[in-house]
Design a protein around this motif. Structure first.
Motif, PDB file in Angstrom:
ATOM      1  N   ILE A  78       1.443   6.847  -4.466  1.00 15.12           N
ATOM      2  CA  ILE A  78       1.212   5.440  -4.138  1.00 15.12           C
ATOM      3  C   ILE A  78       2.383   4.614  -4.681  1.00 15.12           C
ATOM      4  O   ILE A  78       2.667   4.635  -5.882  1.00 15.12           O
ATOM      5  N   PRO A  79       3.092   3.896  -3.819  1.00 16.99           N
ATOM      6  CA  PRO A  79       4.262   3.138  -4.286  1.00 16.99           C
ATOM      7  C   PRO A  79       3.871   2.000  -5.226  1.00 16.99           C
ATOM      8  O   PRO A  79       2.846   1.324  -5.031  1.00 16.99           O
ATOM      9  N   VAL A  80       4.689   1.798  -6.255  1.00 18.12           N
ATOM     10  CA  VAL A  80       4.578   0.643  -7.154  1.00 18.12           C
ATOM     11  C   VAL A  80       5.986   0.086  -7.312  1.00 18.12           C
ATOM     12  O   VAL A  80       6.892   0.796  -7.774  1.00 18.12           O
ATOM     13  N   THR A  81       6.192  -1.154  -6.932  1.00 18.32           N
ATOM     14  CA  THR A  81       7.540  -1.714  -6.938  1.00 18.32           C
ATOM     15  C   THR A  81       8.038  -1.948  -8.362  1.00 18.32           C
ATOM     16  O   THR A  81       7.256  -2.168  -9.295  1.00 18.32           O
ATOM     17  N   ALA A  82       9.355  -1.924  -8.498  1.00 21.77           N
ATOM     18  CA  ALA A  82       9.959  -2.025  -9.826  1.00 21.77           C
ATOM     19  C   ALA A  82       9.754  -3.399 -10.453  1.00 21.77           C
ATOM     20  O   ALA A  82       9.566  -3.523 -11.656  1.00 21.77           O
ATOM     21  N   ASN A  83       9.805  -4.451  -9.638  1.00 20.12           N
ATOM     22  CA  ASN A  83       9.698  -5.794 -10.191  1.00 20.12           C
ATOM     23  C   ASN A  83       8.308  -6.401 -10.048  1.00 20.12           C
ATOM     24  O   ASN A  83       8.087  -7.568 -10.370  1.00 20.12           O
ATOM     25  N   GLY A  84       7.377  -5.614  -9.560  1.00 18.81           N
ATOM     26  CA  GLY A  84       6.007  -6.112  -9.421  1.00 18.81           C
ATOM     27  C   GLY A  84       5.752  -6.860  -8.133  1.00 18.81           C
ATOM     28  O   GLY A  84       4.606  -7.212  -7.851  1.00 18.81           O
ATOM     29  N   ALA A  85       6.788  -7.128  -7.326  1.00 20.97           N
ATOM     30  CA  ALA A  85       6.597  -7.827  -6.063  1.00 20.97           C
ATOM     31  C   ALA A  85       5.915  -6.895  -5.060  1.00 20.97           C
ATOM     32  O   ALA A  85       6.057  -5.678  -5.124  1.00 20.97           O
ATOM     33  N   GLU A  86       5.171  -7.482  -4.145  1.00 25.38           N
ATOM     34  CA  GLU A  86       4.500  -6.692  -3.124  1.00 25.38           C
ATOM     35  C   GLU A  86       5.185  -6.940  -1.785  1.00 25.38           C
ATOM     36  O   GLU A  86       4.977  -7.981  -1.155  1.00 25.38           O
ATOM     37  N   PRO A  87       6.005  -6.004  -1.326  1.00 27.45           N
ATOM     38  CA  PRO A  87       6.710  -6.208  -0.065  1.00 27.45           C
ATOM     39  C   PRO A  87       5.740  -6.248   1.112  1.00 27.45           C
ATOM     40  O   PRO A  87       4.665  -5.637   1.076  1.00 27.45           O
ATOM     41  N   ASP A  88       6.145  -6.991   2.131  1.00 30.21           N
ATOM     42  CA  ASP A  88       5.311  -7.121   3.320  1.00 30.21           C
ATOM     43  C   ASP A  88       5.573  -5.914   4.219  1.00 30.21           C
ATOM     44  O   ASP A  88       6.641  -5.783   4.816  1.00 30.21           O
ATOM     45  N   SER A  89       4.606  -5.004   4.323  1.00 28.26           N
ATOM     46  CA  SER A  89       4.758  -3.816   5.162  1.00 28.26           C
ATOM     47  C   SER A  89       3.527  -3.648   6.030  1.00 28.26           C
ATOM     48  O   SER A  89       2.401  -3.957   5.606  1.00 28.26           O
ATOM     49  N   ASP A  90       3.734  -3.167   7.246  1.00 28.91           N
ATOM     50  CA  ASP A  90       2.641  -2.969   8.182  1.00 28.91           C
ATOM     51  C   ASP A  90       1.976  -1.612   7.948  1.00 28.91           C
ATOM     52  O   ASP A  90       2.583  -0.681   7.403  1.00 28.91           O
ATOM     53  N   PRO A  91       0.715  -1.474   8.363  1.00 26.65           N
ATOM     54  CA  PRO A  91       0.071  -0.156   8.300  1.00 26.65           C
ATOM     55  C   PRO A  91       0.829   0.854   9.153  1.00 26.65           C
ATOM     56  O   PRO A  91       1.507   0.492  10.125  1.00 26.65           O
ATOM     57  N   TYR A  92       0.711   2.108   8.815  1.00 24.97           N
ATOM     58  CA  TYR A  92       1.409   3.174   9.547  1.00 24.97           C
ATOM     59  C   TYR A  92       0.454   4.325   9.824  1.00 24.97           C
ATOM     60  O   TYR A  92      -0.517   4.549   9.093  1.00 24.97           O
ATOM     61  N   THR A  93       0.738   5.047  10.912  1.00 23.85           N
ATOM     62  CA  THR A  93      -0.170   6.065  11.446  1.00 23.85           C
ATOM     63  C   THR A  93       0.461   7.444  11.355  1.00 23.85           C
ATOM     64  O   THR A  93       1.662   7.615  11.606  1.00 23.85           O
ATOM     65  N   ASP A  94      -0.363   8.450  11.008  1.00 26.66           N
ATOM     66  CA  ASP A  94       0.084   9.842  10.947  1.00 26.66           C
ATOM     67  C   ASP A  94      -0.973  10.746  11.577  1.00 26.66           C
ATOM     68  O   ASP A  94      -2.170  10.608  11.285  1.00 26.66           O
ATOM     69  N   PHE A  95      -0.517  11.653  12.441  1.00 24.48           N
ATOM     70  CA  PHE A  95      -1.351  12.719  13.001  1.00 24.48           C
ATOM     71  C   PHE A  95      -0.777  14.053  12.535  1.00 24.48           C
ATOM     72  O   PHE A  95       0.440  14.231  12.495  1.00 24.48           O
ATOM     73  N   HIS A  96      -1.632  15.022  12.232  1.00 23.23           N
ATOM     74  CA  HIS A  96      -1.126  16.364  11.914  1.00 23.23           C
ATOM     75  C   HIS A  96      -2.261  17.377  11.935  1.00 23.23           C
ATOM     76  O   HIS A  96      -3.450  17.012  11.916  1.00 23.23           O
ATOM     77  N   ALA A  97      -1.898  18.661  11.975  1.00 18.90           N
ATOM     78  CA  ALA A  97      -2.851  19.777  11.900  1.00 18.90           C
ATOM     79  C   ALA A  97      -2.408  20.763  10.825  1.00 18.90           C
ATOM     80  O   ALA A  97      -2.683  21.961  10.920  1.00 18.90           O
ATOM     81  N   ALA A  98      -1.733  20.258   9.803  1.00 21.00           N
ATOM     82  CA  ALA A  98      -1.091  21.120   8.805  1.00 21.00           C
ATOM     83  C   ALA A  98      -2.078  21.885   7.936  1.00 21.00           C
ATOM     84  O   ALA A  98      -1.712  22.906   7.354  1.00 21.00           O
ATOM     85  N   PHE A  99      -3.312  21.394   7.842  1.00 18.26           N
ATOM     86  CA  PHE A  99      -4.260  22.069   6.959  1.00 18.26           C
ATOM     87  C   PHE A  99      -5.136  23.086   7.682  1.00 18.26           C
ATOM     88  O   PHE A  99      -6.123  23.568   7.126  1.00 18.26           O
TER      89      PHE A  99
END
Length: 456
Positions: A129-150
């Motif tokens: 889970i990302p934690v920024t160095a200066n405590g700021a929360e960058p504005d990022s959009d949700p992202y999608t992942d599909f896989h069958a790796a397990f």
């Protein structure tokens, strides 16, 4: 010639004679009688010749069959194509199985996206889970992942000797091995390599090979749509070991590996390599209709270079059945040098101080989960998991690394799993996770995940 054959011959000759003589019966005692008698005698001789030829032919066939049978009996059997069975152990019983698992998820992290190729993009790994160095929360959009790796498969061979000794060989693999060269990306083929999960042999009470650590209680894990779900609060290690089991008690010598954190430089070393003594684990399990209870202990020598320290930990876990449709699953872990065994290595086993001395790091974690079955096809699970580590600032004061070390992680998960047909599961899960650093900076993760899983 038999009497029957002579009678047949005379009857046939008489018939022929009558047929030939009938037109001339009115002229009996003529000059042609002698000629007719000669012709009858000729026909009788021809019939006799035919009957003798037929008899000789039957005798020849019988003699040839007798000689053929004698040759077949005397001829040795043809040599087999191979002198030994194809199977090294023809009495073994082979079994196989596995499942196909498709996962689709949408993730929203407060401090930027988890990096592509990271394990955290495939399942919940709190350390990613990302934690920024200066405590700021960058504005990022949700992202999608599909896989069958397990997706997974396994193969086993079981054999019991005439003396009652029991043997089993077991091997298990999944597709969580990463990509192959440039083919393992999402541009074209999404290739994943085969990963060895387990490979061991058992004989009676002994086990040798790679399998779940004896310090881990797999039976207490809840049913999650995610690969684990309660990641930070559970012990989770597969490694090579030799184990002895007697009834409810088991003890094992397991592969050693020390992870080290240098708080002064903020560096984390997971390479290990200098360990000299195996990890010692022991477990006791009680089972009944009410569920099961397990107590496990861990004793380790931690080593980095020439420096050593001692680690010791305990894990309590179990499952309590509440009626026919509900159960509670739980785990509680605490100890020094427990980092590698808890939460996929969320914290380090040990810390190097400013003077180069090695110290075991304390850690604790656990989870609780409630499972409820609405009916034979629909069920749900609610889970909470937490882990916390004591980054002793007194060892180095307030160095930069002490601020970056993970102090605490926690998560909630809730799911619904529907099985419209036996062995087919369709599930959906919502999850929230948080990682907090020693200086109180935090990063959050929110995820919606669905799965389709068919077990064979």
């Amino acid at each position: 010639m038999t009497t029957k054959q002579r009678n047949s011959r005379r009857l046939l000759a008489t018939a022929v004679l009558v047929a030939l003589a009938a037109p001339g019966m009115a002229f009996a005692q003529t000059a042609k009688e002698a000629e007719l008698e000669a012709r009858v005698a000729q026909l009788e001789a021809q019939i006799q010749t035919l009957l003798q030829g037929q008899q000789q032919q039957q005798e020849s066939i019988s003699q040839a069959q007798t000689r053929l049978d004698q040759v077949q009996v005397a001829q040795p059997a043809a040599a087999p194509l191979q002198s030994k069975p194809i199977l090294a152990n023809p009495d073994a019983v082979f079994t196989y199985g596995g499942f196909i698992k498709f996962d689709a998820m949408v993730t929203d992290t407060s401090d930027g996206a988890i990096a592509e190729g990271s394990a955290g993009r495939l399942f919940y790994v709190p350390s990613t889970i990302p934690v920024t160095a200066n405590g700021a929360e960058p504005d990022s959009d949700p992202y999608t992942d599909f896989h069958a790796a397990f997706s997974r498969f396994w193969f086993a061979a079981d054999h019991t000797t005439e003396g009652g000794d029991k043997f089993r060989a077991y091997i298990e693999a999944d597709m969580y091995g990463g990509g192959s060269a440039n083919l393992g990306n999402e541009v074209s083929t999404n290739t994943h390599g085969v990963t060895l999960r387990q490979a061991f042999v058992t004989w009676n009470s002994w086990l040798a090979g790679q399998t779940w650590s004896n310090f881990q209680d797999v039976a207490a894990l809840p049913e999650a749509v995610d690969f684990v779900g309660v990641t930070e609060g559970t012990t989770f290690v597969r490694q090579a070991q030799i184990r002895y089991t007697s009834g409810p008690f088991s003890v094992a010598l397991e592969n050693p590996h020390t992870t080290v954190s240098n708080i002064t430089t903020a560096a984390r070393n997971n390479a290990g390599g200098s360990d000299s003594l195996p990890d010692l684990t022991a477990r006791y399990v009680m089972k009944g209709d009410w569920g099961h209870f397990s107590a496990a202990g861990l004793l380790r020598q931690l080593k980095s270079g020439d420096e050593t320290a001692t680690g010791a930990a305990v894990s309590l876990s179990g499952r309590f059945n509440i009626g026919a449709n509900d159960d509670i699953r739980w785990m509680a872990n605490y100890g020094s040098g427990i980092g590698r065994y808890l939460g996929f290595g969320l914290g380090a086993d040990s810390v190097v101080d400013a003077n180069g001395n090695l110290h075991a790091q304390d850690g604790a974690g656990g989870f609780v989960a409630w499972r409820h079955a609405f009916n034979g096809k629909l069920r749900s699970n609610l889970m909470y998991s937490v882990a916390e580590f004591d980054n002793d600032r007194s060892l180095v004061g307030w160095g930069p690394g002490s601020f970056a070390a993970t102090e605490r992680a926690q998560s909630f998960h809730a799911n619904l799993i529907y099985s419209p047909f036996p062995k087919l599961d369709i599930g959906a899960e919502i999850g929230w996770g948080q990682r907090e650093l020693e200086d109180n900076r935090k990063g959050d993760l929110k995820r919606i995940q669905t799965t389709v899983k068919y077990t064979f």
